[in-house]
Design a protein around this motif. Structure first.
Motif, PDB file in Angstrom:
ATOM      1  N   ASP A  41      -2.380  -7.314  -5.187  1.00  0.00           N
ATOM      2  CA  ASP A  41      -2.641  -6.051  -5.150  1.00  0.00           C
ATOM      3  C   ASP A  41      -3.209  -5.532  -3.911  1.00  0.00           C
ATOM      4  OD1 ASP A  41      -1.439  -5.493  -7.748  1.00  0.00           O
ATOM      5  OD2 ASP A  41      -3.326  -5.241  -8.729  1.00  0.00           O
ATOM      6  N   GLY A  42      -4.369  -6.369  -3.191  1.00  0.00           N
ATOM      7  CA  GLY A  42      -5.054  -6.016  -2.084  1.00  0.00           C
ATOM      8  C   GLY A  42      -4.013  -6.165  -0.914  1.00  0.00           C
ATOM      9  N   ILE A  43      -3.121  -7.242  -0.778  1.00  0.00           N
ATOM     10  CA  ILE A  43      -2.401  -7.313   0.292  1.00  0.00           C
ATOM     11  C   ILE A  43      -1.157  -5.940   0.346  1.00  0.00           C
ATOM     12  CG2 ILE A  43      -0.413  -8.784   1.291  1.00  0.00           C
ATOM     13  CD1 ILE A  43      -1.876 -11.031   0.508  1.00  0.00           C
ATOM     14  N   ARG A  44      -0.804  -5.909  -1.031  1.00  0.00           N
ATOM     15  CA  ARG A  44       0.161  -4.586  -1.051  1.00  0.00           C
ATOM     16  C   ARG A  44      -0.465  -3.543  -0.319  1.00  0.00           C
ATOM     17  NH1 ARG A  44       2.195  -5.923  -5.312  1.00  0.00           N
ATOM     18  NH2 ARG A  44       0.366  -4.969  -6.853  1.00  0.00           N
ATOM     19  N   GLN A  45      -1.882  -3.131  -0.721  1.00  0.00           N
ATOM     20  CA  GLN A  45      -2.340  -1.945  -0.397  1.00  0.00           C
ATOM     21  C   GLN A  45      -2.665  -1.995   0.937  1.00  0.00           C
ATOM     22  OE1 GLN A  45      -4.120   1.232  -1.773  1.00  0.00           O
ATOM     23  NE2 GLN A  45      -3.340   1.299   0.007  1.00  0.00           N
ATOM     24  N   VAL A  46      -3.068  -3.182   1.687  1.00  0.00           N
ATOM     25  CA  VAL A  46      -3.045  -3.175   3.151  1.00  0.00           C
ATOM     26  C   VAL A  46      -1.879  -2.790   3.906  1.00  0.00           C
ATOM     27  CG1 VAL A  46      -3.922  -4.822   5.129  1.00  0.00           C
ATOM     28  CG2 VAL A  46      -5.123  -4.637   3.145  1.00  0.00           C
ATOM     29  N   MET A  47      -0.783  -3.330   3.127  1.00  0.00           N
ATOM     30  CA  MET A  47       0.617  -3.281   3.884  1.00  0.00           C
ATOM     31  C   MET A  47       1.082  -1.980   3.927  1.00  0.00           C
ATOM     32  SD  MET A  47       0.838  -6.217   5.569  1.00  0.00           S
ATOM     33  CE  MET A  47       2.358  -5.714   6.175  1.00  0.00           C
ATOM     34  N   GLU A  48       0.641  -1.137   2.882  1.00  0.00           N
ATOM     35  CA  GLU A  48       1.039   0.232   2.968  1.00  0.00           C
ATOM     36  C   GLU A  48       0.288   0.996   3.790  1.00  0.00           C
ATOM     37  OE1 GLU A  48       0.083   1.488  -1.094  1.00  0.00           O
ATOM     38  OE2 GLU A  48       1.841   0.304  -2.111  1.00  0.00           O
ATOM     39  N   TRP A  49      -1.073   0.645   3.961  1.00  0.00           N
ATOM     40  CA  TRP A  49      -1.677   1.241   5.147  1.00  0.00           C
ATOM     41  C   TRP A  49      -1.311   0.974   6.516  1.00  0.00           C
ATOM     42  CZ3 TRP A  49      -6.879  -0.663   2.866  1.00  0.00           C
ATOM     43  CH2 TRP A  49      -7.246   0.341   1.682  1.00  0.00           C
ATOM     44  N   VAL A  50      -0.463  -0.371   6.721  1.00  0.00           N
ATOM     45  CA  VAL A  50       0.009  -0.928   7.879  1.00  0.00           C
ATOM     46  C   VAL A  50       1.252  -0.020   8.147  1.00  0.00           C
ATOM     47  CG1 VAL A  50       1.118  -2.660   9.084  1.00  0.00           C
ATOM     48  CG2 VAL A  50      -1.033  -3.213   8.090  1.00  0.00           C
ATOM     49  N   GLU A  51       1.890   0.144   7.125  1.00  0.00           N
ATOM     50  CA  GLU A  51       3.286   0.991   7.392  1.00  0.00           C
ATOM     51  C   GLU A  51       2.783   2.390   7.821  1.00  0.00           C
ATOM     52  OE1 GLU A  51       7.004   2.571   4.551  1.00  0.00           O
ATOM     53  OE2 GLU A  51       5.566   1.378   3.642  1.00  0.00           O
ATOM     54  N   LEU A  52       1.790   3.015   7.482  1.00  0.00           N
ATOM     55  CA  LEU A  52       1.261   4.271   8.236  1.00  0.00           C
ATOM     56  C   LEU A  52       0.785   4.134   9.484  1.00  0.00           C
ATOM     57  CD1 LEU A  52      -0.806   5.747   4.954  1.00  0.00           C
ATOM     58  CD2 LEU A  52       1.629   6.473   5.862  1.00  0.00           C
ATOM     59  N   TYR A  53       0.141   2.910   9.680  1.00  0.00           N
ATOM     60  CA  TYR A  53      -0.147   2.857  11.073  1.00  0.00           C
ATOM     61  C   TYR A  53       1.061   2.844  12.093  1.00  0.00           C
ATOM     62  CZ  TYR A  53      -2.897   0.535  14.637  1.00  0.00           C
ATOM     63  OH  TYR A  53      -3.698   0.209  15.619  1.00  0.00           O
ATOM     64  N   ASN A  54       2.106   2.465  11.754  1.00  0.00           N
ATOM     65  CA  ASN A  54       3.221   2.060  12.261  1.00  0.00           C
ATOM     66  C   ASN A  54       3.488   3.531  13.250  1.00  0.00           C
ATOM     67  OD1 ASN A  54       3.624  -0.692  12.307  1.00  0.00           O
ATOM     68  ND2 ASN A  54       4.786  -0.488  10.428  1.00  0.00           N
ATOM     69  N   LYS A  55       3.070   4.512  12.531  1.00  0.00           N
ATOM     70  CA  LYS A  55       3.595   5.716  13.331  1.00  0.00           C
ATOM     71  C   LYS A  55       2.781   5.974  14.434  1.00  0.00           C
ATOM     72  CE  LYS A  55       4.547   8.232   8.763  1.00  0.00           C
ATOM     73  NZ  LYS A  55       4.265   9.341   7.934  1.00  0.00           N
ATOM     74  N   PHE A  56       1.609   5.362  14.526  1.00  0.00           N
ATOM     75  CA  PHE A  56       0.827   5.399  15.730  1.00  0.00           C
ATOM     76  C   PHE A  56       1.006   4.443  17.128  1.00  0.00           C
ATOM     77  CE2 PHE A  56      -1.419   6.896  12.107  1.00  0.00           C
ATOM     78  CZ  PHE A  56      -2.051   7.999  12.484  1.00  0.00           C
ATOM     79  N   ASN A  57       1.916   3.553  16.736  1.00  0.00           N
ATOM     80  CA  ASN A  57       2.274   2.482  17.680  1.00  0.00           C
ATOM     81  C   ASN A  57       1.034   1.926  18.274  1.00  0.00           C
ATOM     82  OD1 ASN A  57       5.247   3.351  17.842  1.00  0.00           O
ATOM     83  ND2 ASN A  57       4.583   5.094  19.183  1.00  0.00           N
ATOM     84  N   GLY A  58      -0.006   1.476  17.221  1.00  0.00           N
ATOM     85  CA  GLY A  58      -1.053   0.903  17.629  1.00  0.00           C
ATOM     86  C   GLY A  58      -1.025  -0.627  17.321  1.00  0.00           C
ATOM     87  N   PRO A  59      -1.696  -1.556  18.261  1.00  0.00           N
ATOM     88  CA  PRO A  59      -1.466  -2.855  18.135  1.00  0.00           C
ATOM     89  C   PRO A  59      -2.117  -3.696  17.091  1.00  0.00           C
ATOM     90  CG  PRO A  59      -3.037  -2.279  19.886  1.00  0.00           C
ATOM     91  CD  PRO A  59      -2.700  -0.983  18.926  1.00  0.00           C
TER      92      PRO A  59
END
Length: 293
Positions: free
Chosen positions: A80-98
């Motif tokens: 559950d924790g990893i799934r939540q983090v990866m959902e945030w990472v998916e949103l972060y992809n919009k910023f093209n951050g590293p």
């Protein structure tokens, strides 16, 4: 110190959680290169239909890192924790951050023994590191006071246990100092694994607590200070990084504690004054590479 070249950002945590737009506007106006915020902040903006990528871009910044935390010690909460983090990472992809910075959840430190949880911690960080690396991003582990990884011994145990091909290191100078260790020593020891540094100063000394056991906040920023006002050897550490040719990411950080009586009453200065103070200190160290705004 050699001529400073590291481009330095400033995290948004100095402001309250609901003042992210104000934070990025101020950080951008000061000429810092980038900023960092939390995964749940991206989630809140997405759910409300607000355009955080546009706000960051308008301020001339890059969202150079995203901070996410999860339960590192309970195997039952891993997926559950990893799934939540990866959902945030998916949103972060919009910023093209590293960079994705990973920390543990706060827990009761009294009686805590990391040796009993090392298998779970390593398994969680390695799995998360693989998934974040598969997204083309850097996964950087971040020790933090009050979490499972606070002391120098705990940092050693974790960094020796993780797969360094997918889990890098994001030391926080102030957090390490507040946890009772020497951040300079750890910077030297793990230099080759560092991909993000939180450049933070700490007032020094052990944490003081009141009669109820609550932490006394002498600064309004959880005991942390603008750069140059605390006990951390900021010039020595930055000088070492420059001499080694550090070419990765760095962000000044000053924790905002919106629940602190000191912060609400008589903080040492406002968030804007604090980031300006840190900028002036960096300029005195020779950092003349702030953006022109």
């Amino acid at each position: 110190m050699t001529k400073p070249n590291i481009r330095i950002g400033h995290t948004a945590i100095t402001w309250d959680n609901d003042q992210v737009q104000q934070a990025i506007e101020a950080i951008g106006s000061c000429g810092y290169w980038g900023t960092e915020t939390f995964g749940w902040v991206l989630d809140e903006w997405e759910r409300s239909g607000r355009d955080l990528p546009e706000a960051v871009q308008r301020s001339g910044l890059q969202l150079t890192s995203l901070y996410c935390h999860l339960d590192l010690v309970d195997p039952g909460k891993r997926e559950d924790g990893i799934r939540q983090v990866m959902e945030w990472v998916e949103l972060y992809n919009k910023f093209n951050g590293p960079v994705v910075v990973i920390g543990g959840m706060m827990l009761q430190r009294s009686g805590f023994a990391i040796a009993e949880h090392m298998d779970a911690i390593a398994a969680t960080l390695n799995e998360l590191g693989r998934r974040i690396t598969d997204q083309g991003l850097l996964c950087c582990f971040h020790p933090h006071t009050g979490t499972p990884v606070e002391t120098e011994d705990e940092i050693h145990r974790v960094m020796n246990a993780v797969d360094s091909s997918v889990v890098a290191f994001a030391p926080d100078l102030g957090q390490i100092a507040k946890g009772g260790s020497d951040p300079f020593r750890l910077i030297k020891e793990y230099y080759e694994l560092i991909r993000m540094v939180h450049v933070k100063d700490y007032i020094g000394g052990p944490v003081q607590r009141d009669a109820e056991g609550k932490e006394i906040d002498p600064t309004g920023f959880l005991g942390y200070t603008p750069l140059g006002m605390g006990a951390v050897d900021i010039p020595g550490i930055l000088g070492y990084l420059e001499e080694r040719g550090y070419g990765h990411y760095a962000s000044v950080e000053l924790d905002g504690n919106q629940w602190s009586a000191t912060r609400k009453g008589h903080p040492m200065m406002t968030p804007l004054e604090a980031i300006e103070t840190s900028k002036r200190y960096l300029q005195r160290l020779g950092y003349d590479n702030f953006r022109t705004v």
